[in-house]
Every structure is written in C-alpha cells, then in structure tokens.
Design a protein around this motif. Structure first.
Motif, PDB file in Angstrom:
ATOM      1  N   PRO A  71      14.185  17.949 -12.793  1.00  0.00           N
ATOM      2  CA  PRO A  71      14.884  18.017 -11.500  1.00  0.00           C
ATOM      3  C   PRO A  71      15.908  19.150 -11.398  1.00  0.00           C
ATOM      4  O   PRO A  71      16.324  19.495 -10.300  1.00  0.00           O
ATOM      5  CB  PRO A  71      15.572  16.643 -11.396  1.00  0.00           C
ATOM      6  CG  PRO A  71      14.695  15.735 -12.177  1.00  0.00           C
ATOM      7  CD  PRO A  71      14.168  16.552 -13.304  1.00  0.00           C
ATOM      8  N   THR A  72      16.294  19.741 -12.499  1.00  0.00           N
ATOM      9  CA  THR A  72      17.294  20.818 -12.505  1.00  0.00           C
ATOM     10  C   THR A  72      17.013  21.902 -11.473  1.00  0.00           C
ATOM     11  O   THR A  72      17.889  22.297 -10.703  1.00  0.00           O
ATOM     12  CB  THR A  72      17.365  21.493 -13.897  1.00  0.00           C
ATOM     13  OG1 THR A  72      17.606  20.502 -14.893  1.00  0.00           O
ATOM     14  CG2 THR A  72      18.468  22.537 -13.955  1.00  0.00           C
TER      15      THR A  72
ATOM     16  N   ALA B 262      16.777   9.738 -11.336  1.00  0.00           N
ATOM     17  CA  ALA B 262      16.169  10.387 -10.177  1.00  0.00           C
ATOM     18  C   ALA B 262      14.822  11.012 -10.503  1.00  0.00           C
ATOM     19  O   ALA B 262      14.615  11.545 -11.583  1.00  0.00           O
ATOM     20  CB  ALA B 262      17.101  11.463  -9.624  1.00  0.00           C
ATOM     21  N   LYS B 263      13.910  10.938  -9.537  1.00  0.00           N
ATOM     22  CA  LYS B 263      12.595  11.575  -9.661  1.00  0.00           C
ATOM     23  C   LYS B 263      12.742  13.073  -9.391  1.00  0.00           C
ATOM     24  O   LYS B 263      12.051  13.896  -9.971  1.00  0.00           O
ATOM     25  CB  LYS B 263      11.644  10.967  -8.647  1.00  0.00           C
ATOM     26  CG  LYS B 263      10.207  11.437  -8.749  1.00  0.00           C
ATOM     27  CD  LYS B 263       9.292  10.414  -8.108  1.00  0.00           C
ATOM     28  CE  LYS B 263       7.838  10.840  -8.173  1.00  0.00           C
ATOM     29  NZ  LYS B 263       6.929   9.699  -8.011  1.00  0.00           N
ATOM     30  N   GLY B 264      13.666  13.400  -8.491  1.00  0.00           N
ATOM     31  CA  GLY B 264      13.926  14.805  -8.186  1.00  0.00           C
ATOM     32  C   GLY B 264      15.327  14.919  -7.627  1.00  0.00           C
ATOM     33  O   GLY B 264      15.929  13.920  -7.226  1.00  0.00           O
ATOM     34  N   ALA B 265      15.843  16.139  -7.635  1.00  0.00           N
ATOM     35  CA  ALA B 265      17.160  16.382  -7.051  1.00  0.00           C
ATOM     36  C   ALA B 265      17.047  17.707  -6.320  1.00  0.00           C
ATOM     37  O   ALA B 265      16.387  18.631  -6.786  1.00  0.00           O
ATOM     38  CB  ALA B 265      18.226  16.444  -8.129  1.00  0.00           C
ATOM     39  N   ILE B 266      17.665  17.791  -5.148  1.00  0.00           N
ATOM     40  CA  ILE B 266      17.403  18.985  -4.345  1.00  0.00           C
ATOM     41  C   ILE B 266      18.613  19.411  -3.541  1.00  0.00           C
ATOM     42  O   ILE B 266      19.422  18.571  -3.123  1.00  0.00           O
ATOM     43  CB  ILE B 266      16.165  18.732  -3.443  1.00  0.00           C
ATOM     44  CG1 ILE B 266      15.570  20.033  -2.936  1.00  0.00           C
ATOM     45  CG2 ILE B 266      16.493  17.783  -2.302  1.00  0.00           C
ATOM     46  CD1 ILE B 266      14.136  19.870  -2.430  1.00  0.00           C
ATOM     47  N   VAL B 267      18.760  20.712  -3.355  1.00  0.00           N
ATOM     48  CA  VAL B 267      19.772  21.270  -2.476  1.00  0.00           C
ATOM     49  C   VAL B 267      19.035  22.164  -1.479  1.00  0.00           C
ATOM     50  O   VAL B 267      18.257  23.032  -1.884  1.00  0.00           O
ATOM     51  CB  VAL B 267      20.805  22.108  -3.262  1.00  0.00           C
ATOM     52  CG1 VAL B 267      21.849  22.691  -2.311  1.00  0.00           C
ATOM     53  CG2 VAL B 267      21.469  21.275  -4.348  1.00  0.00           C
ATOM     54  N   GLU B 268      19.238  21.924  -0.203  1.00  0.00           N
ATOM     55  CA  GLU B 268      18.540  22.730   0.809  1.00  0.00           C
ATOM     56  C   GLU B 268      18.882  24.207   0.625  1.00  0.00           C
ATOM     57  O   GLU B 268      20.056  24.555   0.404  1.00  0.00           O
ATOM     58  CB  GLU B 268      18.941  22.282   2.213  1.00  0.00           C
ATOM     59  CG  GLU B 268      18.456  20.879   2.564  1.00  0.00           C
ATOM     60  CD  GLU B 268      19.341  20.198   3.577  1.00  0.00           C
ATOM     61  OE1 GLU B 268      20.566  20.105   3.346  1.00  0.00           O
ATOM     62  OE2 GLU B 268      18.823  19.767   4.613  1.00  0.00           O
ATOM     63  N   PRO B 269      17.883  25.091   0.679  1.00  0.00           N
ATOM     64  CA  PRO B 269      18.148  26.510   0.424  1.00  0.00           C
ATOM     65  C   PRO B 269      18.987  27.132   1.542  1.00  0.00           C
ATOM     66  O   PRO B 269      18.874  26.761   2.702  1.00  0.00           O
ATOM     67  CB  PRO B 269      16.748  27.132   0.381  1.00  0.00           C
ATOM     68  CG  PRO B 269      15.869  26.184   1.095  1.00  0.00           C
ATOM     69  CD  PRO B 269      16.463  24.824   0.956  1.00  0.00           C
ATOM     70  N   ASP B 270      19.842  28.070   1.146  1.00  0.00           N
ATOM     71  CA  ASP B 270      20.737  28.717   2.110  1.00  0.00           C
ATOM     72  C   ASP B 270      21.094  30.111   1.597  1.00  0.00           C
ATOM     73  O   ASP B 270      20.375  30.686   0.783  1.00  0.00           O
ATOM     74  CB  ASP B 270      21.995  27.859   2.311  1.00  0.00           C
ATOM     75  CG  ASP B 270      22.773  27.642   1.008  1.00  0.00           C
ATOM     76  OD1 ASP B 270      23.704  26.825   0.994  1.00  0.00           O
ATOM     77  OD2 ASP B 270      22.434  28.286  -0.011  1.00  0.00           O
TER      78      ASP B 270
END
Lengths: 421, 164
Positions: free
Chosen positions: A120-121, A216-224
């Motif tokens: 997830p990193t 967590a199965k995944g971790a995400i930050v919306e791209p910007d």
C-alpha cells in the motif's frame, strides 16, 4: 452513484463500473515480488504457466536480505535468479521494493500487486497498490489479472497545523492509535485534508506505508500538484487532465476527521503499533525512569528518504552520538544514498559514529544486520514492532519518527526530539 | 483437538523470519509457532482445528504461515477475524478459513461444520454458532487450493469462483 478513487481505478481495470462489495476480475499493471516472497511463487507459477504474461510488467527486488546473509537466503536468491533469467526478468538490488516502485514505476491510476504486506505504500502517488501472497503473485504473473472483492473506503481528513518537532510518522501513529491494528482491515484508507495536501510525497509515503499495519488492503492519496512535481523529478510523465479524485457523492464506509494542532511526538511501544504513547511521557522532563536503548535504526520504506535524513542531520549538528549504542542508517534506495553522499551526510554520519548499510530493508526484519539479542531495546523508524521482529523474541522494539530516532541516538535513551529543535 | 489462540496472532509468530527460509513444506511444518507455542509442532495431529480471536494471521504477507499450518495437518482455522492477506493465502493453500465467534470453545470440544448453512456445531457443549464461510472459500477448499483449481478449470476460470 459517485465513486471513490479506488472504485474508479478498479472499474478501469475491470472494464466495467464497479462498487465496493462486488467481486471482479481485474487486469493488473505491474506485479512485484522480492527475495522473501518470489521464491514461493515459482513452483505455483510453473503449475499453471510456462511464460509470464508480460515481462515488462514484472519487477523483482532483492531487498529483504541482500546481499545474502546466510546460505539459506543465498539458495532462495539463486532459485529466483534462475527463474528471472528463464523468464527474461530484471532483478533490482538497490533499494527497498516500495521505495523503488515509487521512484521508478508508479503513476496515478495504476493497479499494482506486490507480494509484500507494505505494498500500500505506493498509493501515496494516487495508485491502487495492494499486498498479496506468493501464490496470488504467481497467478498475476501468469495471467496479468486477479480476482478481487472490491473494498470499501474510509476517508481520513487530517487538518490543523503541525507543531514543531512533530512529523508524518507521528501523524500516522496518531491514526494507528485511533484505528487500532484492525481498524482498516480490508479497507482502502484514503487520506486528505490540509495537512495531507501540504505534505510532500515523502511524507505521504510514510502515511500510506503504515496503513498496512491497520490491516488496510490499500492506502491512497488523490494525485495533485505534489504528485506532479514528484513524477517530473523522477522522469515520469502523467496526463493530469484526468480527474482522478473521489466524487463528491462517493459512498465512504466512514469519514474520520483528525486535527494535529496539539499533536506531540509519539512512539509505538512493543509489541503492537497501536500501543502508542507520547515520547514526553517516557522521556519525562522531571526525571523518572527513562527507556535505555541498545540500538537505533534509521531506515526502512517508512522513513528513510533524503527528507528524513535532512532532519537527522539537523539534530546531530551540534551533538555527538552515545557511544554505548549501535546507530544504524539504511537509506531506502540508491537514489537516497547518493543524495546523502552529495550533501555530505554520509561522511558526517560516519564521523559521528553511525553505521551506514547498503540500501535495502536492513535491520527492519531481523535477517540482515542489526539483529537484536535477548533483552535488547531498539528505537526504529520502521513500521513493525512485533515480538521477535528484529531478532530475539525477548527484545523490544519502539517505533518513532527519524527526529525521535536522532534524539535517542544522542542520549542512548528514548528522547523527545523537541529538545533539539 | 482444538488449538486455542488469542488476538493478533501475526505471521511472524506462526513462521518466524529466522526459521522460514525454505520452500519445503515439510521443513516449514517443523517450525510452526516454534517460539510462541513450542508444544504445537510436537503434538499437532492431522484434523486438529485452530481456534483464534481477532485478526489471526495479521502482519507480514508471508505465505509460509498457511503453508506450514497445512503441512502440519491443519485443514480448518476458525477465528473471529483474519488478517486479509493471510485469509486469501490460506484459501489459496487449501485451508478452510471460517469467521465466527470463537468465545468459549475448549480444546477437547468436538466441532462439526455445516458448510451449506454456514454453521459451526459444538457437539460437546451442544451449541450452534452462525459463521461466515463464503462459497468462494468452500470452492477453493474442496479443490485443494487455487492452483489445483486453476489447473483443473483453466487459468481463465477465476471468475467462476465468484459467479454462480
């Protein structure tokens, strides 16, 4: 109905609009395995295929125990080399898998599988990057796809103003304390809010990396704009015209709002990452029982990028290291190592008495340098403090930020970094 | 017999990193819980169950954990919840992973599984517990794991796991 960014990425790779709770077959953009998971993928792979589906989309990394520290690891690495040669695959050996994926491969919107729980990193770059076991990795290598149950998303908004001496690691330890080791189980943790928007990619990587510890199965930050800057610096183009963000009417399982304005440096006490305590309580200003350490480890995919070493350098400027402890620095990649070399850090660290090891996982998992003996205590910038993680099951691992690690290395006991800032 | 475990039994405890450096399942079987519960490898018998609390198999993705348990003769793990990578790995290895309330189950209790209705019957205590045993999990268990399933049905048959 609106979709979360994770649902959008799953939909694109499943070829139809999908939502949390559904089962799908989805194509993958890349499969990663390393020197302690690829070996177990080889036999299952050859049961179901002869050739990998696309050799340009498979990345093997030797990082967990490299160069081989013993004959058993050497045997496994030989087995993997033979497989890689037969299939025409490259093996990377110059950093931790997640750091290398982030530096060299990931683009927003990708769906990536990694045979490692900290996969997830790379979600910090707006991709869906999920951890799987060796058999699932083998199936993906053979077919370029895998079945999934679409996870729901928990949105975590982090706002406020980060006080001095408090960093991304402290923020994620606060989240871990809030969620517990199961609070993110089977979920995608989606991070937003002012703090996250202002974090650079290195800081975001710390957040997404430790999300795995909450299940967590995944971790995400919306791209910007931060993502755009990082991709440009790392020679990757991405068309930002596509609005890869969660819709306003997306269905979240839960929305959590956290404020960091009163946050203090934190540590996770052994043996769980949600066993979180303020450093000032175990480095009490009024005296009392301090926690002596035998080793300080500054490394891992969680916290050993150049931005982390900048902080270590800053804190050690006018201070010497405690001579009775081992202080080990393991840059997360060749790029970080060379950046540190160019800035004069490596000479500075060596002259202070620190041990600098080759880019990779290093002491993080007790197989490769810096193994702990019975009763020993380590303050580490990594992500896991399970019993026996770094050697003896009778050793103790505390997790903290690079600042806390640097301060601890000066005194030989767990120290509040704000004393040096 | 049922081997009872608590919460957060991570995969480092099941197959510690210092010992699991082999792809041979028989070698892995010798080191299961080697530090956490040393009597396990000495006494475990084929058909024994593992009964656990929350978050069984959390932590590292190492597939040696379910591989080793299977090689020891364990076919069934019942827990209140599972670490997600372990849950999939265990299914892939042909283990039956069941989510249920495990409070009060004792080592000598005779347990029976009603897979169709997803119920655990405790014959010793005369109790029934509703469980979560997804049809996909049962399919993989009955096939002996996902590789056997794919060999039999073809590499492109993954969607048949969850489609009716």
């Amino acid at each position: 109905m609106g979709q979360t960014i994770a649902e959008k990425i799953f939909s694109k790779h499943a070829g139809k609009k999908v939502y949390a709770g559904e089962f799908v077959l989805a194509k993958v953009d890349l499969v990663m395995a390393h020197d302690t998971t690829c070996a177990w993928a080889i036999d299952p792979f050859y049961e179901i295929a002869k050739k990998v589906w696309d050799k340009s989309k498979i990345v093997i990394v030797f990082d967990h125990a490299y160069p081989a520290p013993n004959i058993q690891m050497a045997k496994l690495q030989t087995k993997i080399r033979e497989f890689a040669q037969k299939q025409g695959l490259n093996i990377l050996t110059d950093g931790v898998c997640h750091q290398l994926l982030s530096e060299r491969y990931i683009k927003p919107g990708m769906l990536i599988l990694g045979a490692d729980s900290h996969t997830p990193t790379s979600g910090a770059l707006g991709a869906l990057t999920m951890g799987v076991g060796s058999t699932d990795a083998a199936i993906a290598m053979a077919s370029g796809q895998l079945w999934f149950k679409i996870p729901s998303t928990i949105r975590i908004n982090i706002n406020g103003k980060l006080p001095k001496g408090v960093y991304a690691k402290d923020v994620i330890l606060m989240v871990a304390r809030e969620f517990g080791t199961e609070g993110g189980n089977y979920k995608i943790l989606e991070y937003g809010g002012d703090i996250v928007r202002n974090f650079n990619i290195s800081q975001r990587l710390t957040l997404t990396n430790m999300s795995a510890e909450m299940g967590a199965k995944g971790a995400i930050v919306e791209p910007d704009i931060q993502t755009k800057k990082y991709l440009k610096e790392n020679n990757r183009n991405y068309n930002f015209s596509e609005k890869l963000i969660s819709d306003k009417d997306a269905n979240y399982e839960k929305i959590v709002n956290l404020d960091v304005s009163k946050l203090k440096p934190l540590v996770a006490k052994p043996p769980d990452i949600d066993n979180v305590e303020e450093v000032e309580k175990i480095d009490p200003p009024a005296g009392g029982e301090k926690i002596k350490v035998d080793q300080v480890f500054i490394g891992s995919c969680t916290n050993c990028r150049i931005e982390d070493l900048d902080i270590v350098y800053q804190i050690w400027q006018k201070n010497n290291l405690n001579k009775n402890i081992r202080t080990i620095i393991t840059p997360a990649s060749k790029k970080v190592y060379l950046q540190a070399l160019k800035k004069g850090y490596l000479q500075f660290f060596m002259e202070k008495g620190a041990i600098i090891s080759n880019p990779g996982c290093g002491p993080c998992l007790g197989r490769h340098g810096g193994v702990l003996n019975d009763g020993e205590v380590c303050l580490s910038t990594s992500n896991r403090n399970f019993t026996g993680r770094m050697g003896s099951p009778k050793a103790f691992i505390y997790l903290g930020s690079p600042a806390t690690a640097a301060a601890t290395a000066i005194n030989g006991f767990i120290t509040d970094p704000r004393k040096y800032l | 017999m049922n081997w009872i475990f608590g919460n957060n039994i991570n995969t480092d405890l099941i197959t510690p990193g210092r010992f699991n450096i082999t792809t041979d399942p028989l070698e892995l079987a010798k080191i299961v819980f080697i530090e956490h519960r040393p009597e396990f490898v000495k006494s475990v018998k084929k058909g024994d169950y593992i009964i656990a609390g929350n978050n069984f198999g959390c932590g590292s993705s190492r597939e040696t954990a379910p591989m080793a348990l299977k090689a020891c003769g364990i076919d069934v793990i019942i827990a209140k919840s599972f670490g997600r990578i372990f849950y999939r790995n265990a299914m892939n290895q042909g283990l039956l992973v069941i989510i249920a309330n495990t409070d009060g189950i004792k080592p000598e209790d005779k347990l029976e599984l009603d897979l169709k209705n997803q119920i655990i019957i405790n014959k010793t205590q005369n109790k029934k517990n509703q469980a979560v045993i997804p049809p996909l999990a049962v399919k993989l268990y009955k096939s002996g794991g996902i590789i056997k399933y794919l060999k039999k049905n073809g590499l492109d048959s993954m969607d048949k796991l969850f489609n009716k």
